[in-house]
Scaffold this motif. Sequence first.
Motif, short mmCIF file in Angstrom:
data_model
loop_
_atom_site.label_atom_id
_atom_site.label_comp_id
_atom_site.label_asym_id
_atom_site.label_seq_id
_atom_site.Cartn_x
_atom_site.Cartn_y
_atom_site.Cartn_z
N GLY A 159 0.85 -1.19 0.00
CA GLY A 159 0.00 0.00 0.00
C GLY A 159 0.88 1.23 0.00
O GLY A 159 2.08 1.16 -0.34
N ALA A 160 0.31 2.34 0.42
CA ALA A 160 1.04 3.62 0.38
C ALA A 160 2.35 3.54 1.16
O ALA A 160 3.42 3.91 0.65
CB ALA A 160 0.14 4.72 0.94
N ALA A 161 2.28 3.07 2.40
CA ALA A 161 3.47 3.07 3.25
C ALA A 161 4.50 2.03 2.78
O ALA A 161 5.70 2.31 2.77
CB ALA A 161 3.07 2.80 4.70
N ASP A 171 2.38 -8.70 -1.24
CA ASP A 171 0.99 -8.31 -0.93
C ASP A 171 0.07 -9.43 -1.37
O ASP A 171 0.35 -10.13 -2.35
CB ASP A 171 0.62 -7.02 -1.68
N HIS A 172 -1.03 -9.60 -0.64
CA HIS A 172 -1.97 -10.66 -1.03
C HIS A 172 -2.96 -10.20 -2.10
O HIS A 172 -3.67 -11.00 -2.68
CB HIS A 172 -2.69 -11.24 0.19
N SER A 214 -9.02 6.33 -3.46
CA SER A 214 -9.01 7.46 -2.53
C SER A 214 -9.43 8.76 -3.23
O SER A 214 -9.30 8.89 -4.44
CB SER A 214 -7.60 7.63 -1.95
N GLY A 215 -9.89 9.68 -2.39
CA GLY A 215 -10.23 11.01 -2.91
C GLY A 215 -11.20 10.94 -4.07
O GLY A 215 -11.05 11.70 -5.03
N ASN A 273 -6.40 12.27 -2.72
CA ASN A 273 -5.99 13.46 -1.94
C ASN A 273 -4.66 13.05 -1.29
O ASN A 273 -4.64 12.56 -0.18
CB ASN A 273 -7.10 13.74 -0.92
N THR A 277 -6.59 -6.64 6.69
CA THR A 277 -6.50 -7.69 7.71
C THR A 277 -5.70 -7.12 8.89
O THR A 277 -5.05 -6.09 8.76
CB THR A 277 -5.74 -8.93 7.20
N GLU A 337 -12.77 5.11 6.90
CA GLU A 337 -11.61 5.36 6.03
C GLU A 337 -10.33 4.89 6.69
O GLU A 337 -9.38 4.53 6.00
CB GLU A 337 -11.51 6.85 5.69
N GLU A 379 -0.70 2.95 8.49
CA GLU A 379 -1.91 2.86 9.30
C GLU A 379 -1.81 1.78 10.38
O GLU A 379 -2.60 1.79 11.34
CB GLU A 379 -3.10 2.58 8.37
N GLY A 390 -5.93 14.14 3.33
CA GLY A 390 -4.59 13.91 2.81
C GLY A 390 -3.57 13.65 3.92
O GLY A 390 -2.42 13.31 3.65
N ASN A 414 -3.55 11.24 6.15
CA ASN A 414 -3.19 9.83 6.34
C ASN A 414 -2.19 9.35 5.31
O ASN A 414 -1.27 8.60 5.63
CB ASN A 414 -4.46 8.97 6.40
N PHE A 415 -2.36 9.80 4.06
CA PHE A 415 -1.33 9.43 3.08
C PHE A 415 0.00 10.07 3.44
O PHE A 415 1.04 9.43 3.31
CB PHE A 415 -1.74 9.82 1.65
P1 FDA Z 1 -2.92 0.30 3.02
O1 FDA Z 1 -4.20 -0.21 3.53
O2 FDA Z 1 -2.90 1.35 1.98
O3 FDA Z 1 -2.03 -0.90 2.45
C1 FDA Z 1 -1.94 -2.12 3.11
C2 FDA Z 1 -1.58 -3.20 2.09
O4 FDA Z 1 -1.37 -4.42 2.79
C3 FDA Z 1 -2.68 -3.43 1.08
O5 FDA Z 1 -2.14 -3.42 -0.21
C4 FDA Z 1 -3.22 -4.81 1.46
O6 FDA Z 1 -3.65 -5.56 0.34
C5 FDA Z 1 -2.02 -5.46 2.12
N1 FDA Z 1 -2.39 -6.49 3.09
C6 FDA Z 1 -3.25 -6.39 4.12
N2 FDA Z 1 -3.32 -7.54 4.78
C7 FDA Z 1 -2.47 -8.40 4.16
C8 FDA Z 1 -2.11 -9.77 4.38
N3 FDA Z 1 -2.65 -10.47 5.38
N4 FDA Z 1 -1.22 -10.32 3.55
C9 FDA Z 1 -0.67 -9.61 2.53
N5 FDA Z 1 -0.97 -8.34 2.27
C10 FDA Z 1 -1.86 -7.73 3.09
N6 FDA Z 1 -6.14 9.04 2.97
C11 FDA Z 1 -5.69 10.22 2.48
O7 FDA Z 1 -4.70 10.75 2.99
N7 FDA Z 1 -6.32 10.80 1.41
C12 FDA Z 1 -7.40 10.24 0.81
O8 FDA Z 1 -7.91 10.76 -0.19
C13 FDA Z 1 -7.92 9.04 1.35
N8 FDA Z 1 -9.05 8.48 0.84
C14 FDA Z 1 -9.49 7.26 1.33
C15 FDA Z 1 -10.64 6.69 0.80
C16 FDA Z 1 -11.09 5.49 1.27
C17 FDA Z 1 -12.35 4.88 0.71
C18 FDA Z 1 -10.36 4.79 2.28
C19 FDA Z 1 -10.80 3.45 2.79
C20 FDA Z 1 -9.23 5.38 2.83
C21 FDA Z 1 -8.79 6.62 2.37
N9 FDA Z 1 -7.66 7.23 2.92
C22 FDA Z 1 -7.24 8.44 2.42
C23 FDA Z 1 -6.86 6.56 3.97
C24 FDA Z 1 -5.63 5.90 3.31
O9 FDA Z 1 -6.09 5.07 2.26
C25 FDA Z 1 -4.86 5.07 4.33
O10 FDA Z 1 -4.54 5.84 5.45
C26 FDA Z 1 -3.57 4.55 3.69
O11 FDA Z 1 -3.87 3.76 2.57
C27 FDA Z 1 -2.76 3.72 4.68
O12 FDA Z 1 -1.63 3.23 4.02
P2 FDA Z 1 -0.95 1.86 4.44
O13 FDA Z 1 0.09 1.59 3.42
O14 FDA Z 1 -0.58 1.90 5.86
O15 FDA Z 1 -2.12 0.78 4.33
#
Ligand code: FDA
Length: 390
Positions: free
Chosen positions: A12-14, A33-34, A45-46, A51, A169, A334, A363, A373, A375-376
């Motif tokens: 994901g993003a991080a 990633d799964h 997002s956004g 965003n 998860t 979110e 996250e 924006g 959280n990203f």
């Molecule tokens: P993220 O959830 O992005 O990535 C985690 C990754 O781990 C995923 O690719 C997932 O598939 C993988 N994963 C999870 N469990 C696993 C497992 N058991 N095995 C293998 N892989 C696994 N924030 C912001 O700043 N601006 C915005 O516009 C938005 N908009 C928005 C819309 C919606 C609908 C949501 C739900 C969320 C947002 N956010 C947001 C929040 C933002 O998306 C969120 O804070 C970041 O994606 C967090 O980034 P991470 O990389 O930590 O987790």
Amino acid sequence: MPRYDVVILGAGAAGLMAAIAAGRRGRRVLLLDHAAEAGAKILISGGGRCNFTNLHTAPDRYLSANPHFAKSALSRYTPADFIALVDRHRIAWHEKTLGQLFCDGSARAIVAMLLEECAAAGVELRLRQRLREVTRAEAFRVETEAGDIAAESVVLATGGLSIPKMGATGLAHVVARRFGLPVTACRPALVPLTVDAAMLERVRPLSGVSLPVAAALGRRRFREAMLFTHRGLSGPAILQISSYWREGEALSLDLLPDAPSDWLVARKRSRAKAALRTVLAEALPQRLAEALAPPESAAAPMADLPDRTLAALAAGLKAWPVTPAGTEGYAKAEVTLGGVDTAALSSRDMSAKAVPGLFVVGEAVDVTGWLGGYNFQWAWASGWCAGEAA
Ligand code: FDA
């Protein structure tokens, strides 16, 4: 067993940002990633335009058991750093409101940019990977269905619990706990709020109505739009305050944040012959004005209504008390509030203090931003800091 310098769980993003930073340092990086696609949440997002940061990023825009924890990472990788990356990839963007930066086009450009950077940094990306377990002897061992992988460092970047349908998860929390890192209590945040049956009867006919409000809870006050839904309340103002709300607490909603408290009495002088419901509809969306006008005086001309009645009605509109019944849960949240306890992590590089080589980012950590924006920006900053050290 194949061996990598850094294995990152979660693309994901991080995780993507951590991979780029580590790969650029010449580390041999594997990103797992799964999901079938990297950056799924970035893509949606956004409203599809991502965003991607906020110009007003500051530690006080984040919730955490330790409000100081985010300071270091946010100052080491700033919105300006991410904007420079976006500009280098010629992705057009604009400020929408309140410092929120969005792509002019699709969020897909942000994911493409991150994947290009990963490729340039020599990162190996494997999708559709089922992860089973992470253990540690003299190195980490990441067990996947496709075989085991040895790693000098492991970065937990699998995010929080929000939107399980999209593959969220608790893996990072489970692995962190297994290595002795505490995880704080988690709850859905930036989430629509529900109301009880009696209130739902009043608000359901308003479903779809949106208006600017100020939503307050204690010292917190957010001036943004609110939306009535078929289950309760949503919109940016409600999502923001939801992160601070706890069961049983009453919110105070100012439905006319720009109006002075004596505005209705003043209207009595300027619109003496107009009906109360007409005057309300000049300030509020029509359907809401109809619902809020007291039936016994809705049709009365303003001139016939006592000042104290108008003052009391105006006060009610400027401090509408609402006690939500609950939230719409992780299915609609979110983000996840809470996560790996920051007390167990270095604020400089997100490494686990007691487990050399283990990092937690994004996250999955107990750092949650406001809507807009933030959280990203936390994901980029914490990911980058870990990638610089892993
Ligand atoms: P993220 O959830 O992005 O990535 C985690 C990754 O781990 C995923 O690719 C997932 O598939 C993988 N994963 C999870 N469990 C696993 C497992 N058991 N095995 C293998 N892989 C696994 N924030 C912001 O700043 N601006 C915005 O516009 C938005 N908009 C928005 C819309 C919606 C609908 C949501 C739900 C969320 C947002 N956010 C947001 C929040 C933002 O998306 C969120 O804070 C970041 O994606 C967090 O980034 P991470 O990389 O930590 O987790």
